[in-house]
Design an enzyme around this catalytic site. Structure first.
Site, PDB file in Angstrom:
ATOM      1  N   LYS A  35       0.817  -1.217   0.000  1.00 29.51           N
ATOM      2  CA  LYS A  35       0.000   0.000   0.000  1.00 29.51           C
ATOM      3  C   LYS A  35       0.851   1.269   0.000  1.00 29.51           C
ATOM      4  O   LYS A  35       0.534   2.223  -0.713  1.00 29.51           O
ATOM      5  CB  LYS A  35      -0.954   0.003   1.183  1.00 29.51           C
ATOM      6  N   THR A  36       1.930   1.291   0.798  1.00 32.25           N
ATOM      7  CA  THR A  36       2.784   2.484   0.827  1.00 32.25           C
ATOM      8  C   THR A  36       3.475   2.674  -0.513  1.00 32.25           C
ATOM      9  O   THR A  36       3.618   3.803  -1.005  1.00 32.25           O
ATOM     10  CB  THR A  36       3.820   2.378   1.961  1.00 32.25           C
ATOM     11  N   ASP A 221      -3.148   7.876   4.010  1.00 31.74           N
ATOM     12  CA  ASP A 221      -2.738   6.515   4.339  1.00 31.74           C
ATOM     13  C   ASP A 221      -3.537   6.029   5.545  1.00 31.74           C
ATOM     14  O   ASP A 221      -3.905   6.818   6.414  1.00 31.74           O
ATOM     15  CB  ASP A 221      -1.244   6.507   4.668  1.00 31.74           C
ATOM     16  N   GLU A 222      -3.830   4.723   5.616  1.00 31.85           N
ATOM     17  CA  GLU A 222      -4.542   4.109   6.747  1.00 31.85           C
ATOM     18  C   GLU A 222      -5.871   4.823   7.038  1.00 31.85           C
ATOM     19  O   GLU A 222      -6.199   5.125   8.188  1.00 31.85           O
ATOM     20  CB  GLU A 222      -3.659   4.128   8.013  1.00 31.85           C
ATOM     21  N   GLN A 252      -8.598  -4.203   8.654  1.00 31.76           N
ATOM     22  CA  GLN A 252      -7.594  -3.865   9.659  1.00 31.76           C
ATOM     23  C   GLN A 252      -8.016  -2.662  10.500  1.00 31.76           C
ATOM     24  O   GLN A 252      -7.171  -1.984  11.089  1.00 31.76           O
ATOM     25  CB  GLN A 252      -6.232  -3.598   9.007  1.00 31.76           C
ATOM     26  N   ARG A 599       0.633 -10.884  10.160  1.00 29.98           N
ATOM     27  CA  ARG A 599       1.988 -10.408  10.494  1.00 29.98           C
ATOM     28  C   ARG A 599       3.028 -11.450  10.127  1.00 29.98           C
ATOM     29  O   ARG A 599       4.219 -11.142  10.033  1.00 29.98           O
ATOM     30  CB  ARG A 599       2.117 -10.115  11.994  1.00 29.98           C
TER      31      ARG A 599
END
Length: 667
Positions: A35-36, A221-222, A252, A599
């Site tokens: 995503k980044t 972002d997020e 998330q 994770r």
């Protein structure tokens, strides 16, 4: 026009997002899907294709670390620094605007920012000035009330209170008095930054128009972690002409307890008609088995936008459902391991087990068990039972909870102790007998001394864990902590309960090879337990760059990844947590489990206990419903074997029953 070096490293969906037309783009980016990378490439694409100038772009995220990484990636992609580009956190950008337009924001030019501790001290002064008792009107509770309402964009005038609601009415009066103090003294708390910046833009049309024309491309972002005021602030800036490029994952969204609104995603689609959704589903982190488990689990949540993570890598090993001595046997780096748990109290047993095996570890984003405030407070009470002359313990808890024994009284005691060569306890006796204090202070001090004396008599013949439990109750620490925010109070209470469990499970080390058998009533066990706690607290945990096992809560793990993950405590009532069993909270718990699973890169261990001590008794544990939501074919179930080799004579597993206590010499 294509810029090959920008697009070559992107997969089909990433390229689609990066090169999308100028409309509102919603990128549903699964865990480990880049995503980044997608967001930074989008900004670089707009700049290199001439669709935007640096000053037209605003990029916001939640942490300084993420903001710095975003800027450095953009600079690297463009091979030059990008001046004029605004990249930062929500609060950082709000602060920047308030510094520029301090007059319009009705602030002094050199306004000061309060951190959390400074805000709490200010609230204590406000509550005292209102003539209120801190025991009833906790500064921590007021702090939580004020910050939560600011995050929702609400000033005191916006909150309607029924006159019969005494609590809300009084908290509103504290909020109003606090605001007046802040305005008069030129101070701004963290939550105020965003609210004041929102009001600055809302109430100054020309200024708002200027920044709407300047920031034509807003990148977020997020987005699933935004709260009410952050969404309102973004919506105001984007106006009717700006374009949003947001990256998010509704699976998330795990911070609802601190104000994040997953509903902002649905609200955005209502407020902005020309939205285009792109899914990033190819995962570059985890094995196929781990992703299949995560997909199956999260599919049980309702109202999802929906996606299915996949990978080109091999399926990997099955997910295991046990904790064994894997870390000690591991031949690679210890930092590749993470132990994740739902509550901070769970760390204690892992810490002790790792120390026993001489395995270094680090509590990520938190304190070790015996270093936590509430644990140190309880240990101080216990130390006073044994050693009245322990000045550190005396000073720590003489006024905790509040007993009207202020700093001035303690300062006088220090002076007496220094002049006469006494401990603080002896100095208190002397001061009371010689009537050196006014009646209120003298009575409060005497009541504290009597409490310790009474507790000593009450618990001296009890087993160790009952001593700890009785002192916990009589000290008043639990109701003291319950005045804090709900989440903080729950965390501290769970840690105190775990201290009782630690005492119940504590057996002093054998002396000269001879074990003492079961714990006995009296002070000997308490003395050794306090020594044990001091030694545990004294062990240095691994540093940031040391090769050590990472221990952390699931909330702290978001955004991180590890080669091997142990997801511990998958039991009903613990994970999902007993306070989160209603449907909306259960879905957030499931998202939290999804975060934990994703994770892991290579190996994932899903672990649950067969029994635990809970409020003083050992209960059988029911495996978490989340385990049953993962297809059986993805899990290889392994039960712990009894460590036969540790016993003096050969025995078989059939000789034991679950929950039975076993004694043996140390070999």
């Amino acid at each position: 026009m294509e810029i090959p070096h920008l697009l070559d490293s992107l997969n089909k969906q990433q390229r689609q997002a990066v090169t999308a037309p100028l409309e509102h783009i919603l990128v549903l980016a699964g865990a480990g899907s880049g995503k980044t990378k997608c967001l930074t490439h989008r900004i670089a694409w707009l700049l290199q294709t001439g669709q935007a100038y640096p000053h037209n772009i605003l990029a916001v995220t939640f942490t300084n670390k993420a903001a710095n990484e975003m800027r450095s990636r953009i600079d690297a992609l463009l091979n030059q620094p990008t001046r004029g580009l605004w990249v930062g956190t929500f609060h950082g950008i709000a602060h920047r605007l308030l510094r520029i337009y301090w007059r319009e924001a009705n602030l002094p030019q050199l306004f000061q920012i309060l951190d959390s501790d400074d805000q709490l001290r200010t609230l204590k002064r406000v509550i005292k000035a209102l003539g209120l008792d801190e025991k009833t009107w906790s500064p921590k509770q007021a702090q939580h009330f004020i910050n939560a309402h600011k995050d929702d964009g609400l000033r005191p005038k916006d909150i309607i209170a029924d006159e019969q609601d005494v609590k809300l009415t009084q908290l509103l009066s504290i909020y109003r008095a606090y605001e007046e103090t802040c305005q008069r003294t030129g101070i701004v708390d963290f939550a105020e930054l965003l609210l004041r910046c929102y009001e600055l833009l809302r109430d100054n049309p020309q200024l708002l128009e200027h920044y709407q024309q300047r920031f034509q491309h807003l990148h977020v972002d997020e987005f699933q972690d935004t709260n009410t005021i952050q969404y309102q602030w973004l919506r105001l800036l984007v106006g009717n002409e700006g374009k949003l490029f947001i990256v998010f994952d509704d699976d998330q969204s795990i911070f609802g307890w601190r104000g994040a609104k997953i509903e902002n995603i649905q609200q955005l689609e209502k407020d902005c008609s020309d939205t285009h959704l792109i899914r990033l589903e190819q995962n570059y982190r985890s094995t196929g088995t781990i992703l299949a488990a995560a997909n199956a689990l999260i599919a049980n949540n309702q109202g999802r936008l929906g996606k299915k993570l996949w990978t080109q890598d091999k399926a990997g090993k099955p997910v295991f459902q046990f904790i064994a001595e894997k870390i000690q046997d591991w031949q690679g780096k210890r930092q590749d391991f993470a132990i994740l748990y739902r509550t901070t109290a769970q760390s204690r047993q892992f810490e002790e087990a790792l120390l026993q095996k001489n395995i270094s570890y680090r509590i990520y984003g938190g304190l070790r068990f015996y270093e936590r405030l509430e644990i140190k407070d309880m240990l101080a009470y216990l130390r006073l039972l044994l050693h009245r002359d322990d000045d550190g313990a005396f000073e720590r808890v003489v006024n905790r909870p509040k007993r009207n024994i202020g700093d001035r009284t303690v300062a006088v005691l220090r002076g007496i102790a220094r002049q006469q060569g006494l401990s603080l306890w002896q100095a208190a006796r002397t001061a009371i007998n010689s009537k050196q204090f006014k009646a209120r202070a003298s009575n409060s001090l005497a009541a504290f001394l009597q409490l310790i004396e009474r507790l000593t008599e009450q618990v001296k013949d009890l087993p160790l864990h009952e001593q700890v439990e009785q002192v916990k109750i009589a000290s008043g620490l639990v109701p003291h902590y319950q005045k804090e925010s709900k989440e903080e109070a729950q965390r501290r209470t769970e840690n105190l309960e775990e201290l009782t469990n630690a005492a119940r499970q504590f057996f002093p080390h054998p002396l000269d090879g001879e074990g003492r058998g079961e714990a006995k009533p009296g002070w000997e066990d308490l003395s050794e337990f306090l020594d044990h706690a001091a030694l545990e607290a004294g062990e240095r945990q691994g540093g940031r760059f040391d090769d050590c096992v990472q221990l952390m809560t699931l909330h702290s793990a978001k955004g991180l990844e590890f080669q091997v993950v142990f997801l511990a405590g998958l039991e009903e009532g613990l994970f999902p947590h007993q306070n989160s069993l209603e449907e909306s909270k259960l879905q957030e718990e499931r998202r939290l489990c999804y975060v934990g699973i994703t994770r892991a890169r290579q190996l994932l261990y899903l672990c649950h206990s067969e029994s635990r001590y809970h409020y003083g008794k050992r209960d059988r544990c029911t495996p978490s419903r989340f385990l049953s939501e993962i297809p059986a074919g993805l899990i290889q179930e392994i039960r712990m074997r009894h460590p036969v080799s540790q016993f003096k004579k050969p025995v078989t597993p059939h000789d034991f029953q679950i929950g039975q206590r076993v004694k043996h010499r140390q070999l």
